[in-house]
Design a protein around this motif. Sequence first.
Motif, PDB file in Angstrom:
ATOM      1  N   PRO A 246      24.034  50.625  -8.569  1.00 22.19           N
ATOM      2  CA  PRO A 246      25.373  50.184  -8.971  1.00 22.19           C
ATOM      3  C   PRO A 246      25.430  49.887 -10.467  1.00 22.19           C
ATOM      4  O   PRO A 246      24.413  49.567 -11.097  1.00 22.19           O
ATOM      5  CB  PRO A 246      25.590  48.918  -8.142  1.00 22.19           C
ATOM      6  CG  PRO A 246      24.216  48.390  -7.898  1.00 22.19           C
ATOM      7  CD  PRO A 246      23.326  49.598  -7.792  1.00 22.19           C
ATOM      8  N   CYS A 247      26.609  50.006 -11.053  1.00 20.62           N
ATOM      9  CA  CYS A 247      26.783  49.708 -12.471  1.00 20.62           C
ATOM     10  C   CYS A 247      28.209  49.225 -12.692  1.00 20.62           C
ATOM     11  O   CYS A 247      29.036  49.239 -11.787  1.00 20.62           O
ATOM     12  CB  CYS A 247      26.497  50.946 -13.332  1.00 20.62           C
ATOM     13  SG  CYS A 247      27.553  52.381 -12.949  1.00 20.62           S
ATOM     14  N   GLY A 248      28.478  48.778 -13.909  1.00 22.21           N
ATOM     15  CA  GLY A 248      29.824  48.294 -14.209  1.00 22.21           C
ATOM     16  C   GLY A 248      29.822  46.802 -14.446  1.00 22.21           C
ATOM     17  O   GLY A 248      28.883  46.243 -15.017  1.00 22.21           O
ATOM     18  N   LYS A 251      26.871  44.171 -13.936  1.00 20.30           N
ATOM     19  CA  LYS A 251      25.705  44.902 -13.454  1.00 20.30           C
ATOM     20  C   LYS A 251      24.854  45.353 -14.647  1.00 20.30           C
ATOM     21  O   LYS A 251      25.371  45.572 -15.743  1.00 20.30           O
ATOM     22  CB  LYS A 251      26.133  46.133 -12.636  1.00 20.30           C
ATOM     23  CG  LYS A 251      26.951  45.818 -11.396  1.00 20.30           C
ATOM     24  CD  LYS A 251      26.119  45.203 -10.306  1.00 20.30           C
ATOM     25  CE  LYS A 251      26.936  45.016  -9.027  1.00 20.30           C
ATOM     26  NZ  LYS A 251      26.137  44.417  -7.935  1.00 20.30           N
ATOM     27  N   ASP A 253      22.694  47.777 -17.199  1.00 24.42           N
ATOM     28  CA  ASP A 253      22.949  49.133 -17.677  1.00 24.42           C
ATOM     29  C   ASP A 253      22.167  50.141 -16.838  1.00 24.42           C
ATOM     30  O   ASP A 253      21.132  49.815 -16.240  1.00 24.42           O
ATOM     31  CB  ASP A 253      22.540  49.270 -19.147  1.00 24.42           C
ATOM     32  CG  ASP A 253      23.408  48.421 -20.071  1.00 24.42           C
ATOM     33  OD1 ASP A 253      24.558  48.134 -19.679  1.00 24.42           O
ATOM     34  OD2 ASP A 253      22.932  48.061 -21.162  1.00 24.42           O
ATOM     35  N   CYS A 254      22.654  51.368 -16.816  1.00 25.41           N
ATOM     36  CA  CYS A 254      21.976  52.417 -16.059  1.00 25.41           C
ATOM     37  C   CYS A 254      20.644  52.764 -16.720  1.00 25.41           C
ATOM     38  O   CYS A 254      20.497  52.675 -17.946  1.00 25.41           O
ATOM     39  CB  CYS A 254      22.846  53.672 -15.996  1.00 25.41           C
ATOM     40  SG  CYS A 254      24.317  53.489 -14.967  1.00 25.41           S
ATOM     41  N   CYS A 260      27.068  55.798 -16.205  1.00 22.54           N
ATOM     42  CA  CYS A 260      27.845  55.009 -15.248  1.00 22.54           C
ATOM     43  C   CYS A 260      29.199  55.671 -15.027  1.00 22.54           C
ATOM     44  O   CYS A 260      29.965  55.883 -15.970  1.00 22.54           O
ATOM     45  CB  CYS A 260      28.036  53.587 -15.775  1.00 22.54           C
ATOM     46  SG  CYS A 260      28.840  52.471 -14.599  1.00 22.54           S
ATOM     47  N   HIS A 261      29.484  56.014 -13.779  1.00 23.20           N
ATOM     48  CA  HIS A 261      30.767  56.640 -13.447  1.00 23.20           C
ATOM     49  C   HIS A 261      31.218  56.149 -12.083  1.00 23.20           C
ATOM     50  O   HIS A 261      30.474  56.252 -11.100  1.00 23.20           O
ATOM     51  CB  HIS A 261      30.639  58.168 -13.443  1.00 23.20           C
ATOM     52  CG  HIS A 261      31.933  58.878 -13.136  1.00 23.20           C
ATOM     53  ND1 HIS A 261      33.025  58.866 -13.980  1.00 23.20           N
ATOM     54  CD2 HIS A 261      32.312  59.611 -12.057  1.00 23.20           C
ATOM     55  CE1 HIS A 261      34.005  59.560 -13.459  1.00 23.20           C
ATOM     56  NE2 HIS A 261      33.604  60.024 -12.287  1.00 23.20           N
ATOM     57  N   ALA A 263      31.459  53.129 -10.884  1.00 25.34           N
ATOM     58  CA  ALA A 263      30.654  52.003 -10.398  1.00 25.34           C
ATOM     59  C   ALA A 263      29.264  52.376  -9.904  1.00 25.34           C
ATOM     60  O   ALA A 263      28.609  51.582  -9.232  1.00 25.34           O
ATOM     61  CB  ALA A 263      31.400  51.246  -9.309  1.00 25.34           C
ATOM     62  N   GLN A 264      28.781  53.575 -10.230  1.00 25.42           N
ATOM     63  CA  GLN A 264      27.408  53.896  -9.876  1.00 25.42           C
ATOM     64  C   GLN A 264      26.790  54.803 -10.926  1.00 25.42           C
ATOM     65  O   GLN A 264      27.479  55.567 -11.614  1.00 25.42           O
ATOM     66  CB  GLN A 264      27.309  54.533  -8.498  1.00 25.42           C
ATOM     67  CG  GLN A 264      27.769  55.974  -8.398  1.00 25.42           C
ATOM     68  CD  GLN A 264      27.603  56.524  -6.990  1.00 25.42           C
ATOM     69  OE1 GLN A 264      28.261  56.080  -6.050  1.00 25.42           O
ATOM     70  NE2 GLN A 264      26.736  57.501  -6.837  1.00 25.42           N
ATOM     71  N   CYS A 265      25.458  54.686 -11.079  1.00 25.50           N
ATOM     72  CA  CYS A 265      24.738  55.495 -12.062  1.00 25.50           C
ATOM     73  C   CYS A 265      24.553  56.909 -11.514  1.00 25.50           C
ATOM     74  O   CYS A 265      24.108  57.085 -10.377  1.00 25.50           O
ATOM     75  CB  CYS A 265      23.376  54.864 -12.356  1.00 25.50           C
ATOM     76  SG  CYS A 265      23.490  53.203 -13.077  1.00 25.50           S
ATOM     77  N   ARG A 266      24.881  57.885 -12.355  1.00 23.17           N
ATOM     78  CA  ARG A 266      24.828  59.280 -11.906  1.00 23.17           C
ATOM     79  C   ARG A 266      24.103  60.149 -12.925  1.00 23.17           C
ATOM     80  O   ARG A 266      24.024  59.826 -14.107  1.00 23.17           O
ATOM     81  CB  ARG A 266      26.246  59.812 -11.672  1.00 23.17           C
ATOM     82  CG  ARG A 266      27.031  59.015 -10.626  1.00 23.17           C
ATOM     83  CD  ARG A 266      28.488  59.422 -10.628  1.00 23.17           C
ATOM     84  NE  ARG A 266      29.310  58.574  -9.765  1.00 23.17           N
ATOM     85  CZ  ARG A 266      29.722  58.917  -8.556  1.00 23.17           C
ATOM     86  NH1 ARG A 266      29.386  60.094  -8.050  1.00 23.17           N
ATOM     87  NH2 ARG A 266      30.466  58.100  -7.836  1.00 23.17           N
TER      88      ARG A 266
END
Length: 301
Positions: A246-248, A251, A253-254, A260-261, A263-266
């Motif tokens: 999760p990110c945002g 949270k 950093d990725c 981060c896109h 709310a999740q790291c991709r």
Amino acid sequence: MPPLVPVVATWRFRAALLCGLLLPAPLVWLLGLIAYEGGSPLVTAAGITVVPMLTHEERRERQTYEQACHQDGDCEPPLVCFFNMRRVEHYCSDSTCVTDAQCPEGFACRAVKHREDTVVRVCSLVGRRLEGERCEAMPLTPEGGCARGLLCAGTCGRPCQADESQSCPEGFFCAPAPTGALCRPTCESRGCPEGQQCVHLSRGASACMVVHGTNCQRMPCPDAQECRTWAPASQTGQVWMSCVIPCGHSKPDCPEGLVCHLAQCRQPCAPGEPDTCGHGQECTRAHEDGPWLCRTPHAAP
């Protein structure tokens, strides 16, 4: 000729008695409707606030009506900052209907959750989803919406009474929801056919579905990762699961190399380059102006 007075008196008595018996139900409904459409929010017995439907004149008096917004405070009461899933935008709105008769052909007046304790009534496309099937509250096509007479709260279900055990069919239970109590599916005790697994949904519901990816409801995700499920209404009986970082807001950093896109790291990628994504993934983007990311087909945007 016998006198008419007793006959007339008897007729008047019966008429008055009949009106006394029939009047309360429509009167209560009418009073509720007047309160609902008169500009004051209606609070239901379940403590849910229904945003009122304003008159044409009341809408014209509010300068923020149908103007873009970010939060309810940007709108003049009783308007709320409503996210229209069909238009994909936030704007200040009231309820746009009270009954199905106020909607175009092929639409029904349905309550759509605005917050956990607030709903907005809008004309929503009547769909083809059956009881217990996944659904969208404001579908773009009939494939994603509930059939007429059913409510949508993640899954389609008939309205029910929580204090009446027989108000739902076998395999369902009556669950409260902001849009009104409805029958939700459960497979906890009856099991699933071969090739399907009992997947936990929201508000205690569960359904037999084909699981794509790792069933992280059964196998917990590693530390710092969360189990995400995606069950689009257009793919009946199927769910995609994965462990994500999760990110945002609030949270970390990725990790390096990820972005981060939503709310999740991709994993970012370049279209057309071979082997840019892992097995079973494609380099795509959810929107025309969105970033190119490695995604599983049919998975969440």
